[in-house]
Design an enzyme around this catalytic site. Structure first.
Site, PDB file in Angstrom:
ATOM      1  N   CYS A 141      55.869  77.741 -53.415  1.00 18.54           N
ATOM      2  CA  CYS A 141      55.063  76.676 -52.814  1.00 18.54           C
ATOM      3  C   CYS A 141      54.179  75.991 -53.851  1.00 18.54           C
ATOM      4  O   CYS A 141      54.167  74.764 -53.962  1.00 18.54           O
ATOM      5  CB  CYS A 141      54.213  77.228 -51.677  1.00 18.54           C
ATOM      6  SG  CYS A 141      53.224  78.668 -52.117  1.00 18.54           S
ATOM      7  N   HIS A 221      46.670  76.128 -50.136  1.00 19.86           N
ATOM      8  CA  HIS A 221      46.245  76.159 -51.530  1.00 19.86           C
ATOM      9  C   HIS A 221      45.652  74.799 -51.904  1.00 19.86           C
ATOM     10  O   HIS A 221      45.987  73.784 -51.292  1.00 19.86           O
ATOM     11  CB  HIS A 221      47.446  76.388 -52.457  1.00 19.86           C
ATOM     12  CG  HIS A 221      48.216  77.643 -52.224  1.00 19.86           C
ATOM     13  ND1 HIS A 221      47.670  78.892 -52.352  1.00 19.86           N
ATOM     14  CD2 HIS A 221      49.525  77.850 -51.903  1.00 19.86           C
ATOM     15  CE1 HIS A 221      48.601  79.805 -52.121  1.00 19.86           C
ATOM     16  NE2 HIS A 221      49.737  79.204 -51.842  1.00 19.86           N
TER      17      HIS A 221
END
Lengths: 339, 339, 339, 339
Positions: A141, A221
């Site tokens: 990711c 994130h």
């Protein structure tokens, strides 16, 4: 005739990949696997043919009265390709145990080492390299988020060194055993974090160093980037280029997007399971100081790699060219969202 | 001819109420209001006619290029009923400023004081009392959760004292300014918390005392209940009774529901914005020790009052009897989910 | 001649026990053990003779240039008694491997099963029972907190059933790998949690049922108690009784103690490592409704068992009577703090 | 004859400043102020003469039976210098209301705007500039951490651009109302954060850009730095230079310092209220890639400015030269700790 896709593992990534594949008109999910008979297995069985990932656990599913169609090996024999969505490092084991045995093409996730596959993949950056390959690894990711942004910038501008601080959510929302409850953890302490070298598996010629930190949050994130510009570029040049890439979504603090919490609040309204397949870039964060370009982006770790997995299928089976595949995937998944 | 509903406020409750009303066949949303032109306003304008809640802010919406149809006063004149979904205490101000002026029936939320309305309402417990009323208050999320459970139990069993410890999520997922980051806060320190007396506004004859604590989590509240049994009852008696109530959903730890994090993970798969309209009761938590029945339930604070708001409309306008309304609401909202 | 005490394990409990023993005039720490050469080992070596808990790890300490005096077996041969402060279940292993072999008296912590020892111990409640015993187990932090409070109440009033909801900090402040980041976890889901039965190992005749929840905080546990009164008692009766017990500290919300965060802020000013050896009871939380007494207390999980370990030494070696030991311990540790 | 110091405000900074001043042999605390009679006021009154910061609140202190010696105005008339430790922006008000009126020298904290004072101060970087000044502002915790590190590096090496990502704890441990519970908040979204310009108030010629993020943790800030080297420097050169500066402490992941949680665990053993007056730099984080030096440091926001406040007194009153003052302060406060 649709491509028959097996999804091995039906956790955070697997359930999203299965749904995304189902939404394409040139492929279908012929089965998914699960290791244990929990609520996710029940959801899997409602929508797909369910197979047991660990053959020894068959009786547990029977006991829980969840219908299964067989084991992972039964599934693999019917499939054209398998997307391995098992936890870190299990993919490599599955390759040895099953995928090599049945001679099936396989896509791995970014938790595996790069050498599990012939190519580390990102649709925007190196679709061509995956063509006809047997084993492809979709990068993780965070790496996907970095690669999309850096590729888009370097295709349009001359850039130099890239320095990124990775602010990582410590666990996914569903995890309730691991964590970091109150603190900040450099992970690793020594530079670089693995993200920089991982970017280079896709974009070998980028001068990138990353540092990374685990933080007590679950949602997304965040990347704080500083990128050297080697030509004259304005903020609106950068904005224009990013606006043109559907897998990057610009949001504005002015609209109330003050944190990852607000981004997810928005996503809950517009996407199932609040999945954000796009890099989410704060428009106001794009700034230039001297030769340095600054950008802050948020990455939804559960969802961002999903479109890349779909494109990897088409590349490996050579059923579509890059632009065609990406457009098909984007259209099927509703990328990009309009705000 | 559908009931014309105005939704005043389009935040956490308002956006859910608007959608739930839209899903009914006997009512329609004729407009919603918003105070400022943020991303939620943009979402509102996409689905509904948007009005400005604070007339002075009209120019801000124009500047943000969000189309508005007028002010809250314009909206109220077209509506049969308004659901006030503004923040705590603003509902009472709106009543004075607008609802009394336009003689419109109004539903208030649980953040208002009980005396804002003629009746404090829960569909299961006192639907009849709201019939034909002008002002009704749907009790808060925690109170709704308590009332549903206690009403269901006392309808079926002789019960005595109820003692509940309320474990409260400190803020909603979208809030990013307030909180409690690392700690546990008795709120209030002195007994009882307001939840017990608030239950009595709906169920006046229940002997209930509640204590409450704020905790650094955003997902759901949890209630730990101890209820005195005044007759012989078994665990499976209780399970059966709760299983029969659609607005209460029993889940099992065995299926992997180990925490509120797992419950929400499930809800993300089956409901838009992971809305859980049902009380979520852990089957294994139902236990009896002597005369005391123990139950643990989780309450999704953002969603649980939504069906009650819909039912309140029907009761106030006397367009359906209790059972008919509840069934219509449940069907339209997909209550209960099947696991 | 002072009692020679070995402390096996120098983690959260061990380092506090070692210091507390050092502060007594009738005992001394002749050595502590550590499994690995980290910063806690360096701190240990600064203040005590350090021994290696796992003999195979000796070379690691040498490599880290931390001076050690030998292995745990060397230490045990010099000691009159050992306080086992190793992690859960390791104490039982140590008993078999070492303590039985060297015939040494041993104190275990509450993470061990009750049957590791002859007596489960709390100084206030059953000091006498530990007299002359070879193996004693100091009950866990939560159980110690419950036992002190219940014992004090039942010594002064006729009480009946006790119902307690345990709000548990999920990890200690120093832990950075485990957790629950955003959620509430019933632990266990089924009643009762182990705390109730554990209380009965010390106070066998109490009718107690506990439910327990893990929460994403590190500072303190909180107990919400409901206790049946079987005689006429007033709030000030209860306050007076609790004020008379030095190991229970009453605090007041009025003084700004609004949460566990504020309690710890206070403790940082008055105690090394903000250790709170006392049950911290909110004065305003003491309330009576009918026959039910309500009390909320906070328990500093890292520190509360420390005085009990010291008293256990005196009881087992029969070097002091109960009141004398408790007073000596309290005086040496500065119990109770004055606010 | 000792310098008579008044400390106006006895919160997070004030209580630490008061204690630090008390530990010096050339100054004394003649009084501290508090706005309300909470537990911190009681602690203040135990150690110092207490004055009321807001004269109108005098009766509240009487009611709470806390002895006060007068109001802030009474205190200022006895003092040689006042250290203003009131919350952000209140310092500027106090200056106008009181300090100008009584013609007293004053030190302000970093929450005030730079123009509140003649000099923005850091002892290592610009002690000389504060000599004889009337109003001095000690820069904030994050700025102090940056200035100490950058000053030390630039004194020893030729450095160019400095890029820092600031990972900020969202609230102090004692705060229980504000926060960010689950998320990451760019603060601000647009570059630069105020820290870069604030560094330039002390080190005007540094090319620095900072980005900053609020995170749901209370313990420490963390800075991830990337600093351009303009000459040939090795990692051990950098280590040596940092080891020579007492106000910078190097720690090692090898010793178990894996996160801010572990650093604070260490500090709890060695310093009252776990105060870390030093920049805490991870030794393994010091790395060089091409011309870029990377360093990660943790900053204890509650404590790091304390030694700077002490030194500011000596500079303003010209009672010691820079090196003498720093050494006196360090010795009195035990800087640096030995691990």
């Amino acid at each position: 005739m649709k491509v028959r896709v097996a999804v091995n593992g039906f956790g955070t990534i697997g359930k999203r990949v299965a749904e995304a594949v189902s939404l394409q008109d040139d492929m279908e999910v012929i089965g998914v696997t699960k290791t244990k008979p929990d609520f996710e297995a029940k959801l899997a069985a409602k929508h797909y043919d369910l197979y047991v990932a660990i053959p020894e656990n068959l009786s547990k599913f029977e006991k829980a009265e969840i219908e299964v169609k067989g084991t992972v090996e039964d599934l693999l024999q019917k499939a054209d390709i398998v997307i391995d969505c098992s936890p870190n490092k299990v993919g490599a084991e599955n390759k040895k145990l099953y995928y090599e045995k049945y001679g099936i093409k396989a896509i791995f996730q970014g938790g595996e080492k790069a050498n599990v596959a012939e190519v580390s993949f990102n649709a925007l950056a190196n679709y061509e390299k995956a063509k006809g390959k047997r084993y492809v690894r979709v990068v993780s990711c965070n790496t996907t988020g970095l690669v999309r942004l850096i590729h888009t910038l370097k295709t349009n501008f001359k850039i130099g060194r890239v320095r990124a601080t990775m602010l990582r959510r410590v666990v996914d929302p569903k995890e309730d055993k691991k964590g970091l409850v109150n603190g900040i953890m450099p992970d690793p302490v020594a530079i670089p974090s693995h993200h920089g070298p991982d970017v280079k598996t896709v974009l070998p010629d980028v001068d990138i160093v990353t540092t990374a930190f685990k933080l007590p949050t679950t949602l997304m994130h965040v990347h704080s980037l500083c990128i050297e510009l080697k030509e004259n570029v304005t903020v609106s040049d950068v904005v224009n280029v990013l606006e043109d890439e559907p897998r990057i979504l610009l949001i504005s603090e002015e609209d109330g997007f003050t944190s990852t919490a607000k981004i997810i609040e928005f996503a809950r309204e517009v996407r199932k399971r609040y999945d954000l397949f796009e890099n989410i870039v704060w428009r106001e964060s794009i700034g230039i100081d001297g030769n340095d370009l600054f950008i802050t982006q948020a990455i939804h770790q559960e969802a961002i790699v999903i479109p890349e997995n779909v494109d990897a299928i088409r590349a490996m089976l050579e059923i579509a060219e890059k632009d065609e595949s990406i457009e098909k995937t984007n259209t099927a998944l509703g990328i990009p969202i309009k705000i």
